[in-house]
Each structure stands twice: as structure tokens, then as C-alpha cells.
Write an enzyme that holds these catalytic residues in place. Structure first.
Site, PDB file in Angstrom:
ATOM      1  N   THR A  12      10.680 -46.986  -3.481  1.00 37.38           N
ATOM      2  CA  THR A  12      11.363 -47.052  -2.208  1.00 37.38           C
ATOM      3  C   THR A  12      10.287 -47.336  -1.197  1.00 37.38           C
ATOM      4  OG1 THR A  12      13.255 -46.106  -1.126  1.00 37.38           O
ATOM      5  CG2 THR A  12      11.311 -44.797  -1.056  1.00 37.38           C
ATOM      6  N   LYS A  44      18.661 -44.276   2.182  1.00 30.20           N
ATOM      7  CA  LYS A  44      17.568 -43.316   2.150  1.00 30.20           C
ATOM      8  C   LYS A  44      17.118 -42.913   3.551  1.00 30.20           C
ATOM      9  CE  LYS A  44      16.159 -45.819  -1.897  1.00 30.20           C
ATOM     10  NZ  LYS A  44      15.194 -46.802  -2.367  1.00 30.20           N
ATOM     11  N   GLY A  58      13.981 -40.166   6.867  1.00 31.17           N
ATOM     12  CA  GLY A  58      13.972 -41.082   5.727  1.00 31.17           C
ATOM     13  C   GLY A  58      13.212 -40.413   4.595  1.00 31.17           C
ATOM     14  N   SER A 137       6.596 -46.446  -2.594  1.00 27.29           N
ATOM     15  CA  SER A 137       5.816 -47.384  -3.397  1.00 27.29           C
ATOM     16  C   SER A 137       5.368 -48.612  -2.613  1.00 27.29           C
ATOM     17  CB  SER A 137       6.615 -47.821  -4.624  1.00 27.29           C
ATOM     18  OG  SER A 137       7.816 -48.430  -4.216  1.00 27.29           O
ATOM     19  N   CYS A 171       6.309 -55.599  -3.163  1.00 28.10           N
ATOM     20  CA  CYS A 171       6.546 -54.456  -4.051  1.00 28.10           C
ATOM     21  C   CYS A 171       7.823 -54.662  -4.870  1.00 28.10           C
ATOM     22  CB  CYS A 171       6.662 -53.177  -3.218  1.00 28.10           C
ATOM     23  SG  CYS A 171       7.006 -51.706  -4.214  1.00 28.10           S
ATOM     24  N   THR A 174      10.902 -52.333  -4.161  1.00 28.10           N
ATOM     25  CA  THR A 174      11.452 -52.358  -2.809  1.00 28.10           C
ATOM     26  C   THR A 174      12.311 -53.603  -2.650  1.00 28.10           C
ATOM     27  OG1 THR A 174       9.468 -51.249  -1.976  1.00 28.10           O
ATOM     28  CG2 THR A 174      10.821 -52.395  -0.350  1.00 28.10           C
TER      29      THR A 174
END
Length: 185
Positions: A12, A44, A58, A137, A171, A174
């Protein structure tokens, strides 16, 4: 399969940007298990209203753990209305010392529109130096992008959105499906 062999939940990216009297927290929607995307539209980033005071949070990490922490944060905010820093410090103390909470694997970015903090299970309550913070991440990618953009003419929301787009391009954990919440004080 042992616990160490389990691929684990990854990913995330959550970013917090404070600029021009506004604070934006944005998060992607991807949930991954190992190399598989389980869900692409998770929320999130949440708006909390304990005791009539609005806070945006978050989270990155385990969803169940994060919801446990959000519930605890709400309780702390209800007992210390309007005192986000104190509530975060109390949460971090409990998180670090409580045997049950110590096992929780998540991190939070929280704001009331004035203050902006990262809360960790190591007992940290961190306030960003440059009005930008990120976790997860893809957090370092989003953080670097936002730091490069923060002095531009872009709004806080535009900085957050562009930084998240860059993180999503880099990423694999993501995605670009964002939840964005803005709060002002």
C-alpha cells in the site's frame, strides 16, 4: 506451510501532504497476497469524527490490525477531545506496552487539519519536517516525489495525487485507484 513460508500481505502507499492551510491524506486501493492482487479498490484512508472533532487517518499494513488501531485512536480522541498529539502519544504508548497490541502490524498517518503525524508500533509519533510524510511499500517513492513537488504552485491535493501516480508507476504493490481526503483547520 509455516508462518515464515507464508507470502504475507504486501503493499500500500499512503501519503500525507500539508500545504496552503490544507492537509491531504491519499492512499491507493491495492491489496496483494504474495504476487497476486486480491483487491484493487480498498479504502485505506478514513475520516473519523470522535466527539465531534474531525480527523483523517490512512493506514498501511494488516487491515484488521489497522482497524483495531483506528478504534483505539478514536477512543483516545474521545477521552482527549481536540488533542490529536496527546491521543497519538497515548496510542503509541499502549501499542508499545500492551502484549496484544504489540503484535499488530500496521502504521498510521493521522491529521486534524493542523497537525500531521505518523504513528508506529515502535512507539513513535513522528511529525514530518517538510510537511510531507508517507508510509507503506511505495512510501519512499511517493515521499521523494512529493518533496520534489511541494514548493511548486500545485495544491496539497495535486501534490499528493502526482506523488501517488509516481509511486504507482514504480511500486508493484501500489495502484492508481486513490482515496483522497482533505481537511483544513
Amino acid at each position: 506451510m509455516s508462518q515464515n513460508d507464508f507470502p504475507g500481505w504486501h503493499g500500500t502507499t499512503i501519503i500525507g501532504v500539508r500545504k496552503g492551510g490544507h492537509v491531504v491524506i491519499a492512499g491507493d486501493g491495492q491489496v496483494s497476497l504474495g504476487q497476486t492482487v486480491i483487491k484493487g479498490s480498498a479504502r485505506k484512508v478514513r475520516r473519523l469524527r470522535p466527539g465531534g472533532h474531525e480527523v483523517v487517518a490512512g493506514f498501511a499494513g494488516s487491515t484488521a490490525d489497522a482497524f483495531t488501531l483506528l478504534e483505539r485512536l478514536e477512543a483516545k480522541l474521545e477521552s482527549t477531545p481536540g488533542q490529536l498529539q496527546r491521543a497519538c502519544v497515548e496510542l503509541a504508548k499502549d501499542w508499545r506496552t500492551d502484549k496484544y497490541l504489540q503484535k499488530l502490524e500496521a502504521m498510521l498517518i493521522v491529521t486534524d487539519g493542523a497537525e500531521l503525524y505518523v504513528v508506529t508500533g515502535a512507539g513513535d509519533v513522528l511529525e514530518p519536517e517538510h510537511d510531507v510524510t508517507a508510509i507503506g511499500s511505495g512510501g519512499n517513492y511517493a515521499l521523494a516525489a512529493a518533496r520534489a513537488l511541494i514548493d511548486s504552485d500545485l495544491s496539497a491535493e495535486d501534490v499528493a495525487r502526482k506523488a501517488m501516480a509516481i509511486a504507482a508507476d514504480i511500486c508493484v504493490y501500489t495502484n492508481g485507484n486513490l482515496t483522497v481526503e482533505t481537511i483544513s483547520k
